[in-house]
Design a protein around this motif. Structure first.
Motif, short mmCIF file in Angstrom:
data_model
loop_
_atom_site.label_atom_id
_atom_site.label_comp_id
_atom_site.label_asym_id
_atom_site.label_seq_id
_atom_site.Cartn_x
_atom_site.Cartn_y
_atom_site.Cartn_z
N ASP A 381 0.82 -1.21 0.00
CA ASP A 381 0.00 0.00 0.00
C ASP A 381 0.85 1.27 0.00
O ASP A 381 2.09 1.22 -0.07
N GLY A 382 0.18 2.39 0.08
CA GLY A 382 0.84 3.69 -0.06
C GLY A 382 1.74 4.10 1.08
O GLY A 382 2.39 5.15 1.00
N HIS A 383 1.81 3.31 2.16
CA HIS A 383 2.72 3.65 3.25
C HIS A 383 4.16 3.26 2.94
O HIS A 383 5.08 3.66 3.65
N PHE A 384 4.35 2.43 1.91
CA PHE A 384 5.71 2.05 1.51
C PHE A 384 6.31 3.12 0.60
O PHE A 384 5.60 3.79 -0.14
N ARG A 385 7.62 3.21 0.63
CA ARG A 385 8.28 4.17 -0.26
C ARG A 385 8.16 3.73 -1.72
O ARG A 385 8.15 4.57 -2.62
N ASN A 386 8.06 2.41 -1.95
CA ASN A 386 7.90 1.88 -3.30
C ASN A 386 6.64 1.01 -3.37
O ASN A 386 6.74 -0.21 -3.50
N PRO A 387 5.47 1.63 -3.26
CA PRO A 387 4.25 0.83 -3.30
C PRO A 387 4.04 0.20 -4.66
O PRO A 387 4.51 0.73 -5.68
N GLY A 388 3.37 -0.94 -4.69
CA GLY A 388 3.10 -1.58 -5.97
C GLY A 388 2.91 -3.07 -5.84
O GLY A 388 2.64 -3.60 -4.75
N ILE A 389 3.05 -3.77 -6.98
CA ILE A 389 2.88 -5.21 -7.05
C ILE A 389 4.26 -5.86 -7.18
O ILE A 389 5.05 -5.48 -8.05
N TYR A 390 4.51 -6.85 -6.36
CA TYR A 390 5.80 -7.56 -6.41
C TYR A 390 5.56 -9.06 -6.48
O TYR A 390 4.77 -9.61 -5.70
N GLU A 391 6.22 -9.69 -7.43
CA GLU A 391 6.18 -11.15 -7.51
C GLU A 391 7.43 -11.70 -6.84
O GLU A 391 8.55 -11.37 -7.24
N VAL A 392 7.23 -12.52 -5.82
CA VAL A 392 8.36 -13.07 -5.07
C VAL A 392 8.24 -14.58 -5.01
O VAL A 392 7.14 -15.14 -5.01
N ASP A 393 9.37 -15.27 -4.99
CA ASP A 393 9.36 -16.71 -4.76
C ASP A 393 8.78 -16.99 -3.39
O ASP A 393 9.09 -16.28 -2.41
N MET A 394 7.94 -18.01 -3.29
CA MET A 394 7.47 -18.44 -1.98
C MET A 394 8.68 -18.74 -1.11
O MET A 394 9.65 -19.36 -1.56
N GLY A 395 8.64 -18.30 0.14
CA GLY A 395 9.75 -18.47 1.05
C GLY A 395 10.64 -17.25 1.17
O GLY A 395 11.56 -17.22 2.00
N THR A 396 10.37 -16.22 0.36
CA THR A 396 11.14 -14.97 0.45
C THR A 396 10.94 -14.33 1.82
O THR A 396 9.79 -14.19 2.27
N PRO A 397 11.98 -13.95 2.51
CA PRO A 397 11.81 -13.30 3.83
C PRO A 397 10.94 -12.05 3.73
O PRO A 397 11.09 -11.25 2.80
N LEU A 398 10.06 -11.89 4.67
CA LEU A 398 9.21 -10.71 4.71
C LEU A 398 10.07 -9.45 4.81
O LEU A 398 9.71 -8.41 4.25
N SER A 399 11.20 -9.54 5.47
CA SER A 399 12.07 -8.38 5.62
C SER A 399 12.60 -7.90 4.27
O SER A 399 12.76 -6.69 4.06
N VAL A 400 12.85 -8.83 3.35
CA VAL A 400 13.29 -8.46 2.00
C VAL A 400 12.19 -7.69 1.28
O VAL A 400 12.44 -6.67 0.62
N LEU A 401 10.98 -8.17 1.41
CA LEU A 401 9.85 -7.51 0.76
C LEU A 401 9.64 -6.11 1.32
O LEU A 401 9.47 -5.14 0.56
N VAL A 402 9.68 -5.98 2.63
CA VAL A 402 9.41 -4.70 3.28
C VAL A 402 10.53 -3.69 3.04
O VAL A 402 10.28 -2.56 2.62
N HIS A 403 11.76 -4.11 3.31
CA HIS A 403 12.87 -3.16 3.32
C HIS A 403 13.56 -2.98 1.97
O HIS A 403 13.96 -1.87 1.62
N GLU A 404 13.71 -4.06 1.21
CA GLU A 404 14.42 -3.96 -0.07
C GLU A 404 13.47 -3.62 -1.22
O GLU A 404 13.69 -2.63 -1.93
N LEU A 405 12.44 -4.41 -1.41
CA LEU A 405 11.52 -4.15 -2.52
C LEU A 405 10.62 -2.96 -2.23
O LEU A 405 10.46 -2.06 -3.06
N GLY A 406 10.01 -2.95 -1.04
CA GLY A 406 9.12 -1.86 -0.68
C GLY A 406 9.83 -0.58 -0.30
O GLY A 406 9.20 0.48 -0.22
N GLY A 407 11.13 -0.67 -0.03
CA GLY A 407 11.89 0.52 0.32
C GLY A 407 11.66 1.03 1.72
O GLY A 407 12.05 2.15 2.06
N GLY A 408 11.02 0.21 2.57
CA GLY A 408 10.71 0.65 3.92
C GLY A 408 9.48 1.54 3.96
O GLY A 408 8.82 1.77 2.95
N PHE A 409 9.18 2.06 5.14
CA PHE A 409 7.97 2.85 5.34
C PHE A 409 8.23 4.35 5.22
O PHE A 409 9.30 4.83 5.60
#
Length: 553
Positions: A381-409
């Motif tokens: 959602d819009g609280h992330f610095r990089n909001p959008g749709i991300y396709e990730v392999d199942m098992g991807t750490p949530l931290s990678v999604l939040v901090h690397e792909l989403g760019g943090g809050f």
């Protein structure tokens, strides 16, 4: 509802559909006129009470929305973003109060400030161009980040109709048992939240004796915060359609029904165009590529009801009945649409099939974890610095999604609601403990669900958020089972009273209510609501303590 009503609705098949007839009649004037009711009643041999029961349920068909001209999104993402009060104030300069309604959710969670006008959705800074929108001088398209971490499956660029022709030819040349085995090797599980293996559904449907079978695409993506299905419908429509054709061939079904949210007008138009293109290339229709297999599509425009995301309620909706959840068994694969064998899967699940059939089940099965195979689309959602749709392999750490792909809050966040309104309410302290797969979330007491992520800011009252969840459930309940119908309403009332007065809620009473909802509800709407509430009570006890009393006497 009565199985006899299913048979009556099915007399005309899908070419003349009762649900569509009701929608078209109401859209003309905003009300179901007596003349239209009598005409439809006689044509489909159903009673007035049945027609009233159906029309009165849906947001877009209710008489109270007759004079509405513009709708404001009231979804959880827009609520937490805090954009809607200002948006509503700006709209009130151009519309009377009775002309402004509400919709949930418009799938514009990446930038919020979402509203619907003139059959189109708008969000972000669109409100600043409202005069051009009203004069139809401008057309705005939303844009959001699309990224991949791992193996691109669903985000792959369309390779052209010739590649689809090759996939279908190879499909038609193989025994059904071999195709089914490839699906089993892939380990593909339903992406709508339940995680049920699609291969089992298709086999069950095919092995149930019948003259007609259906593949139904559940595109009623009603989870606030989720817009991954919308991405596929609008950006990868051909993958969805080809997946349905493949599913139809394996299940021996000749008709595919796309039940698409009325809140997604752009998705409906794009899918209609994609179907026409596939017809031109002879990839659907009669005797596809000389195989002897025929497959046709039918689009059903939904009319605003979250419960239709539940597969049996969706089937009742297509039939023109009030969308109440059906008792199972029998399951839809044995007795579904019009009491005929039906496979219901969501958009993302079906869109995976072209990759699996073209690359092989093992190629898909090596992606992800032992029990959660493949990839997953995640909505930020819009609280992330990089909001959008991300396709990730199942098992991807949530931290990678939040901090690397989403760019943090963008701002301080205390929790993330993951997987829709019935998903887990995850405190930020648990980010390092989770990975994007079914088992990780389940083991930690959460639910991955649709994998949409809504952020709850530090300054947003948790009591207000869980009240919002109860209110959402109360509004969307089909009303068939009393734990959901009454329990959600009582919960909303108690939380609202505690939030706005000196009343405190008996914690044992709340726990009993949650238990009743969890074990007594017919479907996951009432049965799933307790999970995020329990998460909130566990992880935000200090914040919520003032609203509860723990009298043990």
């Amino acid at each position: 509802m009565s199985k006899n009503l299913s048979y009556l609705s099915g007399r005309k098949g899908l070419s003349t559909n009762l649900f569509e007839e009701l929608g078209n009649a109401v859209q003309k004037t905003g009300l179901l006129q007596d003349t239209d009711m009598e005409r439809i009643r006689q044509e489909f041999l159903v009673g007035k009470a049945t027609l009233h029961g159906t029309v009165s349920f849906y947001d877009f068909l209710k008489p109270e929305n007759q004079h509405k001209k513009v709708y404001v999104c009231n979804g959880s993402a827009c609520l937490c973003a805090g954009t809607q009060p200002e948006l509503k104030e700006k709209l009130s300069r151009y519309f009377e109060a009775h002309e402004i309604g509400e919709m949930c959710c418009l799938g514009r969670c990446h930038e919020n400030a979402a509203f619907h006008y003139g059959g189109k959705n708008f969000s972000g800074k669109a409100i600043d161009q409202i005069e051009g929108i009203l004069d139809e001088e401008i057309s705005l398209e939303d844009n959001y980040q699309v990224g991949v971490y791992g193996t691109p499956v669903l985000t792959l660029q369309f390779q052209g109709f010739s590649s689809y022709e090759e996939i279908l030819k190879s499909c038609f040349q193989k025994p059904i048992a071999e195709l089914s085995e490839e699906l089993k090797k892939s380990g593909l599980r339903g992406r709508g939240g339940a995680g049920f293996p699609i291969a089992i559904k298709l086999d069950s449907c095919r092995n149930t004796p019948a003259e007609q079978r259906f593949i139904v695409c559940n595109a009623d993506e009603g989870d606030p915060g989720a817009y991954s299905d919308r991405y596929l419908l609008e950006k990868r429509p051909n993958s969805v359609l080809l997946g349905m054709v493949i599913a139809g061939y394996i299940a021996d079904a000749t008709v595919g029904v796309l039940y698409i949210r009325g809140e997604y007008p752009e998705s409906i138009a794009i899918i209609e165009s994609a179907i026409s293109e596939m017809e031109k290339h002879q990839l659907i229709g009669e005797d596809i590529l000389g195989s002897g297999f025929s497959f046709h599509f039918k689009i059903i425009k939904a009319q605003g009801a979250y419960i239709c995301g539940e597969e049996t309620a969706l089937l009742s909706s297509i039939e023109g009945q009030r969308p109440e959840v059906r008792v199972r068994p029998p399951y839809p694969a044995q007795k579904g649409l019009f009491n005929l064998p039906t496979v219901v899967n969501n958009v993302e699940t079906l869109a995976n099939l072209p990759f699996i059939i073209s690359k092989g089940g093992n190629a898909y099965g090596v992606i992800g974890t032992e029990k959660s195979k493949g990839t997953k689309l995640v909505s930020l959602d819009g609280h992330f610095r990089n909001p959008g749709i991300y396709e990730v392999d199942m098992g991807t750490p949530l931290s990678v999604l939040v901090h690397e792909l989403g760019g943090g809050f963008k701002q301080a966040v205390k929790a993330m609601h993951i997987g829709g309104p019935l998903g887990g309410l995850v405190p930020v302290s648990k980010i390092e403990d989770l990975s994007i797969d079914f088992e990780s979330f389940s083991q930690e007491g959460f639910l991955l669900g649709h994998a949409s992520i809504i952020c709850i800011p530090e300054n947003f009252p948790m009591i207000l958020y869980i009240e919002h969840l109860f209110e959402f459930t109360a509004h969307e309940s089909c009303g068939k089972c009393f734990p959901c119908r009454l329990g959600s309403t009582r919960g909303k009332e108690m939380l609202h009273k505690a939030r706005t007065s000196d009343y405190t809620i008996d914690r044992k009473l709340m726990d009993d209510l949650l238990e009743t909802l969890e074990i007594g509800s017919l479907c996951m709407l009432g049965g799933g609501l307790p999970l995020p509430v329990k998460n909130a009570l566990e992880y935000f006890e200090d914040e919520l303590r003032v609203y509860f009393t723990n009298d043990q006497n």
